[in-house]
Design a protein around this motif. Structure first.
Motif, short mmCIF file in Angstrom:
data_model
loop_
_atom_site.label_atom_id
_atom_site.label_comp_id
_atom_site.label_asym_id
_atom_site.label_seq_id
_atom_site.Cartn_x
_atom_site.Cartn_y
_atom_site.Cartn_z
N TYR A 68 0.83 -1.21 0.00
CA TYR A 68 0.00 0.00 0.00
C TYR A 68 0.86 1.26 0.00
O TYR A 68 1.74 1.41 0.85
CB TYR A 68 -0.91 0.03 1.24
CG TYR A 68 -1.82 -1.16 1.38
CD1 TYR A 68 -2.96 -1.27 0.59
CD2 TYR A 68 -1.54 -2.17 2.29
CE1 TYR A 68 -3.79 -2.38 0.72
CE2 TYR A 68 -2.37 -3.27 2.42
CZ TYR A 68 -3.50 -3.37 1.63
OH TYR A 68 -4.32 -4.45 1.75
N VAL A 69 0.59 2.16 -0.94
CA VAL A 69 1.27 3.46 -0.92
C VAL A 69 0.72 4.28 0.23
O VAL A 69 -0.34 3.98 0.78
CB VAL A 69 1.11 4.20 -2.27
CG1 VAL A 69 1.79 3.43 -3.40
CG2 VAL A 69 -0.35 4.46 -2.59
N ILE A 70 1.41 5.35 0.59
CA ILE A 70 1.05 6.12 1.78
C ILE A 70 -0.37 6.69 1.70
O ILE A 70 -1.09 6.71 2.71
CB ILE A 70 2.09 7.21 2.08
CG1 ILE A 70 1.86 7.78 3.48
CG2 ILE A 70 2.11 8.27 1.00
CD1 ILE A 70 3.01 8.62 4.00
N SER A 71 -0.80 7.13 0.51
CA SER A 71 -2.15 7.71 0.41
C SER A 71 -3.22 6.65 0.68
O SER A 71 -4.23 6.93 1.33
CB SER A 71 -2.35 8.35 -0.97
OG SER A 71 -2.19 7.38 -1.99
N GLY A 87 12.66 4.89 -2.92
CA GLY A 87 12.49 5.46 -1.58
C GLY A 87 11.06 5.68 -1.14
O GLY A 87 10.81 6.16 -0.04
N GLY A 88 10.09 5.33 -1.98
CA GLY A 88 8.69 5.50 -1.61
C GLY A 88 8.27 4.50 -0.53
O GLY A 88 8.75 3.37 -0.49
N ARG A 89 7.40 4.94 0.34
CA ARG A 89 6.92 4.07 1.42
C ARG A 89 5.88 3.09 0.89
O ARG A 89 5.04 3.44 0.09
CB ARG A 89 6.28 4.91 2.53
CG ARG A 89 7.24 5.77 3.29
CD ARG A 89 6.46 6.73 4.21
NE ARG A 89 7.35 7.54 4.99
CZ ARG A 89 7.91 8.67 4.59
NH1 ARG A 89 7.64 9.13 3.37
NH2 ARG A 89 8.72 9.35 5.37
N ARG A 90 5.96 1.87 1.42
CA ARG A 90 4.96 0.85 1.11
C ARG A 90 4.57 0.18 2.43
O ARG A 90 5.41 -0.30 3.17
CB ARG A 90 5.50 -0.21 0.16
CG ARG A 90 5.78 0.29 -1.24
CD ARG A 90 4.48 0.65 -1.96
NE ARG A 90 4.71 1.01 -3.35
CZ ARG A 90 4.94 2.25 -3.78
NH1 ARG A 90 4.99 3.23 -2.92
NH2 ARG A 90 5.13 2.48 -5.05
N TYR A 91 3.27 0.16 2.70
CA TYR A 91 2.74 -0.37 3.95
C TYR A 91 2.12 -1.74 3.72
O TYR A 91 1.49 -1.98 2.70
CB TYR A 91 1.69 0.58 4.53
CG TYR A 91 2.27 1.91 4.94
CD1 TYR A 91 2.68 2.13 6.24
CD2 TYR A 91 2.42 2.93 4.02
CE1 TYR A 91 3.23 3.34 6.62
CE2 TYR A 91 2.97 4.15 4.39
CZ TYR A 91 3.36 4.35 5.70
OH TYR A 91 3.93 5.54 6.07
N SER A 92 2.29 -2.63 4.68
CA SER A 92 1.71 -3.97 4.62
C SER A 92 0.38 -3.97 5.39
O SER A 92 0.06 -3.02 6.11
CB SER A 92 2.66 -4.99 5.23
OG SER A 92 2.77 -4.78 6.64
N HIS A 93 -0.34 -5.08 5.28
CA HIS A 93 -1.57 -5.23 6.05
C HIS A 93 -1.26 -5.18 7.55
O HIS A 93 -2.00 -4.57 8.32
CB HIS A 93 -2.26 -6.55 5.68
CG HIS A 93 -3.55 -6.78 6.39
ND1 HIS A 93 -4.69 -6.07 6.10
CD2 HIS A 93 -3.86 -7.60 7.43
CE1 HIS A 93 -5.67 -6.46 6.91
NE2 HIS A 93 -5.18 -7.38 7.72
#
Length: 140
Positions: A17-20, A50-56
């Motif tokens: 998941y991207v930050i938005s 360098g972009g953030r990626r979020y997991s579940h």
């Protein structure tokens, strides 16, 4: 017959998941997510650029942080609560390992003893309600 790739359970640690999207799914502002990262409460994955990626799992942690802070707990309190929860999880896992080890030892001892002969000198384990364990040692 194998399961099609789209029907499998997603990996909860896959940083997708991207930050938005993470902000929208958690109800938090993207700046709040960045602030939590600076404070060390969350560590999202990074892309090559360098972009953030979020997991579940990251999203669940962010929701937990939001619940704690909205109930009036400060950031240091949140940090301590989460550290203690991690410690409890590790202790539960270790406890499960030890119980399995005792069970395996009991089976080995039972296989070695003659029928009707009691050779077991391991402690008696009584499972109590509420995830606790009581160990009674037999007198020698």
């Amino acid at each position: 017959m194998s399961t099609p790739p789209f029907a499998r359970e997603p990996n909860p640690d896959a940083a997708v998941y991207v930050i938005s999207v993470a902000a929208e799914l958690t109800g938090l502002h993207p700046q709040t997510l960045r602030a939590y990262e600076r404070m060390g409460l969350i560590a999202p994955g990074r892309t090559g650029g360098g972009g953030r990626r979020y997991s579940h799992r990251d999203l669940e942690r962010l929701r937990e942080i939001a619940d704690l802070t909205s109930s009036g707990i400060g950031i240091e309190g949140v940090r301590r609560i989460m550290a203690l929860e991690h410690q409890v999880d590790a202790l539960r896992a270790r406890n499960d390992e030890l119980v399995a080890e005792v069970d395996a030892l009991r089976r080995v001892l039972a296989a070695r003893s003659a029928p009707g002969q009691v050779v077991n000198k391991l402690p008696v384990l009584h499972q109590a309600v509420g995830q606790s364990m009581v160990v009674w040692r037999r007198p020698r």
